[in-house]
Design a protein around this motif. Sequence first.
Motif, PDB file in Angstrom:
ATOM      1  N   ALA A 146       1.000  -1.176  -0.295  1.00  0.00           N
ATOM      2  CA  ALA A 146      -0.121   0.071   0.024  1.00  0.00           C
ATOM      3  C   ALA A 146       0.414   1.340   0.340  1.00  0.00           C
ATOM      4  O   ALA A 146       1.611   1.458   0.370  1.00  0.00           O
ATOM      5  CB  ALA A 146      -0.893   0.266   1.440  1.00  0.00           C
ATOM      6  N   TYR A 147       0.286   2.333  -0.479  1.00  0.00           N
ATOM      7  CA  TYR A 147       1.309   3.456  -0.716  1.00  0.00           C
ATOM      8  C   TYR A 147       0.435   4.818  -0.405  1.00  0.00           C
ATOM      9  O   TYR A 147      -0.292   4.917  -0.984  1.00  0.00           O
ATOM     10  CB  TYR A 147       1.773   3.506  -2.345  1.00  0.00           C
ATOM     11  N   HIS A 156      -9.207  -6.628  -6.234  1.00  0.00           N
ATOM     12  CA  HIS A 156      -8.596  -8.398  -5.851  1.00  0.00           C
ATOM     13  C   HIS A 156      -8.671  -8.230  -4.030  1.00  0.00           C
ATOM     14  O   HIS A 156      -7.934  -6.727  -4.027  1.00  0.00           O
ATOM     15  CB  HIS A 156      -7.332  -8.448  -5.907  1.00  0.00           C
ATOM     16  N   PHE A 157      -8.976  -8.728  -3.420  1.00  0.00           N
ATOM     17  CA  PHE A 157      -8.949  -9.054  -1.881  1.00  0.00           C
ATOM     18  C   PHE A 157      -7.547  -8.425  -1.281  1.00  0.00           C
ATOM     19  O   PHE A 157      -7.794  -7.676  -0.313  1.00  0.00           O
ATOM     20  CB  PHE A 157      -9.507 -10.185  -1.764  1.00  0.00           C
ATOM     21  N   ASP A 158      -7.244  -8.764  -1.709  1.00  0.00           N
ATOM     22  CA  ASP A 158      -5.487  -8.014  -0.965  1.00  0.00           C
ATOM     23  C   ASP A 158      -5.312  -7.130  -1.065  1.00  0.00           C
ATOM     24  O   ASP A 158      -4.235  -5.698  -0.667  1.00  0.00           O
ATOM     25  CB  ASP A 158      -4.570  -8.949  -1.187  1.00  0.00           C
ATOM     26  N   HIS A 159      -5.330  -6.415  -2.282  1.00  0.00           N
ATOM     27  CA  HIS A 159      -5.394  -5.156  -2.197  1.00  0.00           C
ATOM     28  C   HIS A 159      -6.814  -3.745  -1.794  1.00  0.00           C
ATOM     29  O   HIS A 159      -6.512  -2.915  -1.877  1.00  0.00           O
ATOM     30  CB  HIS A 159      -5.372  -4.281  -3.961  1.00  0.00           C
ATOM     31  N   MET A 160      -7.708  -4.553  -1.859  1.00  0.00           N
ATOM     32  CA  MET A 160      -8.993  -3.571  -1.025  1.00  0.00           C
ATOM     33  C   MET A 160      -9.224  -3.839  -0.242  1.00  0.00           C
ATOM     34  O   MET A 160     -10.034  -3.525   0.639  1.00  0.00           O
ATOM     35  CB  MET A 160     -10.152  -3.745  -2.140  1.00  0.00           C
ATOM     36  N   GLY A 161      -8.897  -5.021   0.535  1.00  0.00           N
ATOM     37  CA  GLY A 161      -9.462  -5.004   2.246  1.00  0.00           C
ATOM     38  C   GLY A 161      -9.364  -3.423   3.127  1.00  0.00           C
ATOM     39  O   GLY A 161     -10.272  -4.677   3.858  1.00  0.00           O
ATOM     40  N   GLY A 162      -7.748  -2.403   2.861  1.00  0.00           N
ATOM     41  CA  GLY A 162      -8.875  -2.236   3.920  1.00  0.00           C
ATOM     42  C   GLY A 162      -9.037  -1.011   3.330  1.00  0.00           C
ATOM     43  O   GLY A 162      -9.585  -0.116   4.422  1.00  0.00           O
ATOM     44  N   VAL A 163      -9.920  -0.994   2.495  1.00  0.00           N
ATOM     45  CA  VAL A 163     -10.651   0.445   1.531  1.00  0.00           C
ATOM     46  C   VAL A 163     -11.690   0.917   2.783  1.00  0.00           C
ATOM     47  O   VAL A 163     -12.233   1.541   3.224  1.00  0.00           O
ATOM     48  CB  VAL A 163     -11.745  -0.019   0.063  1.00  0.00           C
TER      49      VAL A 163
END
Length: 212
Positions: free
Chosen positions: A17-18, A58-65
Amino acid sequence: MALHIETFSLGPLQTNAYLLTGEDKNKAVIIDPGMNPGALVKRVADLEVEAILLTHAHFDHMGGVDEIRKLKGCPVYLHGLESDWLTDPKLNGSLMWPQASPPLSTEPAEYELAEGMELELIGHRFKVYHTPGHSPGSVSFLCGTDLFSGDVLFRLGVGRTDLPGGRERDLFDSIQNKLYTFPDEVTVYPGHGPRTAIGYEKQRNPYVPANR
């Protein structure tokens, strides 16, 4: 005006995450807030988050949204081809990988991304490139000489294409005909692993050499 980039490796898949800030260090953009975002949430506690940009859903990129959007009241940007993925655990993959994630869903993105869009955020311009192959709605963001490539291009690697909606031919086309057209000195910030550079990958990437 320099772009300040902080990297957070989040969740069981160590997704990058950036956190981006410009001249005003109190305003930020987040790219791909992954799972278990506690460290990122703590870092942005006192910041104004102008936007969450997703390279794909994908879930590992949006899990903290969900957590960050509710906490900071910021809009989410995602390509239109994956507009349903945030709400559907089957589409975002979280239903397929119970060992890595519970079923994840959140509200749809507020804004749809598309090829050629330019976003003015934190005093910088982010140009959107549609780079499918890993997923149908994958995008890369170019800001000056910094490229955020999601799971399209890695250091000496490329994104997998065996997930739903993936297509190897599209991935190679995205890399060769879009990403490899950028100057060699462009720094690549991928969705996993260390950063790299366009020139380095054109010369050494074993999957997609520049002359493939």
